[in-house]
Write a protein that holds these residues in place. Structure first.
Motif, PDB file in Angstrom:
ATOM      1  N   CYS A  65       0.938  -0.612   0.282  1.00 59.92           N
ATOM      2  CA  CYS A  65      -0.167  -0.209  -0.264  1.00 59.92           C
ATOM      3  C   CYS A  65       0.649   1.665  -0.489  1.00 59.92           C
ATOM      4  N   LYS A  66       0.383   2.248  -0.258  1.00 65.39           N
ATOM      5  CA  LYS A  66       0.957   3.546  -0.551  1.00 65.39           C
ATOM      6  C   LYS A  66       1.908   3.503   1.150  1.00 65.39           C
ATOM      7  N   VAL A  67       2.436   4.529   1.736  1.00 58.32           N
ATOM      8  CA  VAL A  67       2.576   4.887   2.457  1.00 58.32           C
ATOM      9  C   VAL A  67       3.508   6.247   2.754  1.00 58.32           C
ATOM     10  N   ILE A  68       2.755   6.946   3.531  1.00 54.78           N
ATOM     11  CA  ILE A  68       3.444   8.458   3.550  1.00 54.78           C
ATOM     12  C   ILE A  68       3.905   8.721   5.262  1.00 54.78           C
ATOM     13  N   ALA A  69       5.342   8.522   4.809  1.00 55.94           N
ATOM     14  CA  ALA A  69       6.642   8.638   6.435  1.00 55.94           C
ATOM     15  C   ALA A  69       7.399   9.591   6.569  1.00 55.94           C
ATOM     16  N   PHE A  70       6.180  10.324   7.616  1.00 58.20           N
ATOM     17  CA  PHE A  70       6.861  11.122   8.241  1.00 58.20           C
ATOM     18  C   PHE A  70       7.894  11.387   9.671  1.00 58.20           C
ATOM     19  N   GLU A  71       9.138  11.986   9.307  1.00 59.10           N
ATOM     20  CA  GLU A  71       9.839  11.424  10.200  1.00 59.10           C
ATOM     21  C   GLU A  71      11.275  12.935  10.365  1.00 59.10           C
ATOM     22  N   PRO A  72      11.257  13.409  11.157  1.00 56.97           N
ATOM     23  CA  PRO A  72      11.954  15.009  11.490  1.00 56.97           C
ATOM     24  C   PRO A  72      13.600  14.720  11.886  1.00 56.97           C
ATOM     25  N   ASP A  73      13.218  13.770  12.846  1.00 61.84           N
ATOM     26  CA  ASP A  73      14.318  13.665  13.079  1.00 61.84           C
ATOM     27  C   ASP A  73      15.755  12.878  12.149  1.00 61.84           C
ATOM     28  N   GLN A  74      16.471  13.165  11.931  1.00 65.80           N
ATOM     29  CA  GLN A  74      17.786  13.244  10.778  1.00 65.80           C
ATOM     30  C   GLN A  74      18.567  11.979  11.399  1.00 65.80           C
ATOM     31  N   PHE A  75      18.868  12.121  12.197  1.00 73.12           N
ATOM     32  CA  PHE A  75      19.433  10.673  12.848  1.00 73.12           C
ATOM     33  C   PHE A  75      19.069   9.331  12.197  1.00 73.12           C
ATOM     34  N   ASN A  76      17.257   9.815  12.240  1.00 74.35           N
ATOM     35  CA  ASN A  76      16.285   8.309  12.084  1.00 74.35           C
ATOM     36  C   ASN A  76      16.297   8.293  10.314  1.00 74.35           C
ATOM     37  N   SER A  77      15.674   9.377  10.139  1.00 80.29           N
ATOM     38  CA  SER A  77      15.809   8.981   8.621  1.00 80.29           C
ATOM     39  C   SER A  77      16.112   9.086   7.641  1.00 80.29           C
ATOM     40  N   ARG A  78      18.024   9.375   8.159  1.00 81.21           N
ATOM     41  CA  ARG A  78      19.053   9.035   6.737  1.00 81.21           C
ATOM     42  C   ARG A  78      18.819   7.106   6.912  1.00 81.21           C
ATOM     43  N   TYR A  79      18.630   6.792   8.287  1.00 77.47           N
ATOM     44  CA  TYR A  79      18.088   5.031   8.049  1.00 77.47           C
ATOM     45  C   TYR A  79      17.013   4.735   7.367  1.00 77.47           C
ATOM     46  N   LEU A  80      15.697   5.744   7.768  1.00 75.60           N
ATOM     47  CA  LEU A  80      14.636   4.981   6.929  1.00 75.60           C
ATOM     48  C   LEU A  80      14.642   5.097   6.102  1.00 75.60           C
ATOM     49  N   HIS A  81      15.753   6.367   5.107  1.00 72.05           N
ATOM     50  CA  HIS A  81      15.964   6.037   3.296  1.00 72.05           C
ATOM     51  C   HIS A  81      16.072   5.284   2.716  1.00 72.05           C
ATOM     52  N   GLU A  82      16.887   5.135   3.366  1.00 66.90           N
ATOM     53  CA  GLU A  82      18.066   3.183   3.025  1.00 66.90           C
ATOM     54  C   GLU A  82      17.051   2.749   3.329  1.00 66.90           C
ATOM     55  N   ASN A  83      16.297   2.002   3.822  1.00 63.56           N
ATOM     56  CA  ASN A  83      16.143   0.772   4.700  1.00 63.56           C
ATOM     57  C   ASN A  83      15.048   0.653   3.690  1.00 63.56           C
ATOM     58  N   MET A  84      13.880   1.743   2.828  1.00 62.72           N
ATOM     59  CA  MET A  84      13.154   1.689   2.170  1.00 62.72           C
ATOM     60  C   MET A  84      13.844   1.377   0.757  1.00 62.72           C
ATOM     61  N   PHE A  85      14.823   0.609  -0.650  1.00 60.63           N
ATOM     62  CA  PHE A  85      15.712   0.608  -1.006  1.00 60.63           C
ATOM     63  C   PHE A  85      16.567  -0.384  -0.269  1.00 60.63           C
ATOM     64  N   LEU A  86      16.691  -0.777   0.840  1.00 62.67           N
ATOM     65  CA  LEU A  86      17.289  -2.083   1.119  1.00 62.67           C
ATOM     66  C   LEU A  86      15.775  -3.566   1.737  1.00 62.67           C
ATOM     67  N   ASN A  87      14.942  -3.322   1.002  1.00 60.39           N
ATOM     68  CA  ASN A  87      13.402  -3.460   1.019  1.00 60.39           C
ATOM     69  C   ASN A  87      13.223  -3.753   0.031  1.00 60.39           C
ATOM     70  N   GLY A  88      13.670  -2.445  -0.840  1.00 56.10           N
ATOM     71  CA  GLY A  88      12.835  -2.886  -2.069  1.00 56.10           C
ATOM     72  C   GLY A  88      11.460  -1.910  -2.040  1.00 56.10           C
ATOM     73  N   VAL A  89      11.253  -0.992  -1.421  1.00 53.76           N
ATOM     74  CA  VAL A  89       9.747  -0.439  -1.409  1.00 53.76           C
ATOM     75  C   VAL A  89       9.624   1.300  -1.658  1.00 53.76           C
ATOM     76  N   ASN A  90      10.783   1.744  -2.006  1.00 54.91           N
ATOM     77  CA  ASN A  90      11.172   2.348  -2.382  1.00 54.91           C
ATOM     78  C   ASN A  90      10.138   3.383  -3.487  1.00 54.91           C
ATOM     79  N   GLU A  91       8.654   2.583  -4.188  1.00 54.02           N
ATOM     80  CA  GLU A  91       8.258   2.631  -4.673  1.00 54.02           C
ATOM     81  C   GLU A  91       6.864   3.283  -3.918  1.00 54.02           C
ATOM     82  N   PHE A  92       6.485   2.291  -3.312  1.00 52.60           N
ATOM     83  CA  PHE A  92       5.329   2.304  -2.369  1.00 52.60           C
ATOM     84  C   PHE A  92       5.525   3.746  -1.690  1.00 52.60           C
TER      85      PHE A  92
END
Length: 295
Positions: free
Chosen positions: A133-160
């Motif tokens: 499903c479509k996911v909109i993820a809000f995360e202001p702490d860039q210590f966390n959002s940097r890892y969230l961004h990479e995890n999207m690609f590691l799991n192949g869900v960057n288009e979702f």
């Protein structure tokens, strides 16, 4: 005489401390000391080419399974680690909030899931990978959002998953963000003042961040209307959604983390918007719990 399972539980407790916000126990302090000695003997640091190449080939990734609350095949996720708190999040928190896993497992591919306070992305990744499903993820702490961004690609869900590295608030403005720590995977960050969930003597770090209201974010970024909303921002959840509820015409379920201080007030207000409480979660950390509402 202790059984094998009891011994295993005691060992697991030593390796995975259960104190809030990953306060290391004696064993982990010993592990860190040994690691420092190995680092110095092998000259493994970021100051040399050898050290950087050595660190790079370690490529610390952790595979975890989201299985709590799921009655069939679990969902495997790959998460970037390389830090004690990140490893703890991957191994200990993936199945901590059973009611949240169960709720997300009820989604369909047509849902639009807003994950507000997404941290490193466990629930965003879970919804996208399991339900597509479509996911909109809000995360202001860039210590966390940097890892969230990479995890999207590691799991192949960057288009979702669409990551919006901004804080949501009652108004669009600049605001002080109080950080509980300066390491990835941290939580209990709070806008405007120190999180009420932190101890009074806990040191915090302050930075100024851009804040956007939910209505402004939807209009400015042309976001689809959410059908499901999870909000976990350690204290100002209601301020984020109270003025937006009348505009969220497709929203049919909310998972919100609340404390004793604001739980009854939010229940009453959501009932005015035709949301009925369906699930009371456990008090995992002693002070707050998830409540799930639906229309």
């Amino acid at each position: 005489m202790m059984s094998i399972s009891t011994i295993k539980d005691k060992i697991k407790f030593l390796i995975h401390p259960t104190e809030s916000n990953f306060r290391p126990n004696l064993l982990i302090k010993v592990i860190r000391l040994v690691s420092i000695l190995i680092q110095r003997v092998l000259f493994v640091s970021g100051k040399t080419r050898w050290g950087n190449e050595f660190i790079q080939v370690q490529n610390p990734l952790c595979e975890t399974e989201m299985n709590a609350g799921i009655d069939d095949v679990p969902t495997s996720l790959i998460l970037r680690t390389g830090h004690g708190r990140l490893f703890w999040r991957a191994t200990d928190t993936a199945n901590l909030e059973v009611e949240t896993n169960t709720w997300i497992n009820s989604f369909s591919s047509s849902d639009v899931f807003y994950d507000v306070g997404a941290n490193i992305g466990l629930y965003s990744l879970f919804a996208a990978k399991r339900k597509q499903c479509k996911v909109i993820a809000f995360e202001p702490d860039q210590f966390n959002s940097r890892y969230l961004h990479e995890n999207m690609f590691l799991n192949g869900v960057n288009e979702f998953v669409q990551l919006i590295p901004l804080a949501l608030g009652e108004h669009s403005e600049s605001e002080t963000l109080f950080l509980s720590g300066l390491s990835p995977g941290g939580a209990l960050n709070h806008l405007g003042d120190k999180s009420p969930l932190l101890d009074a003597d806990r040191e915090v770090h302050k930075t100024t961040v851009p804040v956007i209201s939910l209505n402004d974010a939807m209009n400015l970024f042309c976001l689809p209307q959410p059908t499901k909303l999870k909000i976990d921002v350690d204290g100002h959840e209601w301020a984020i959604i109270k003025d937006a509820l009348t505009c969220l015409t497709k929203l049919n379920a909310i998972c919100i983390e609340l404390t004793d201080d604001n739980e009854e007030e939010v229940i009453v207000e959501l009932e005015k918007h035709n949301f009925a409480i369906k699930v009371y979660g456990d008090f995992y950390h002693g002070k707050s719990r998830n409540l799930i509402f639906s229309k």
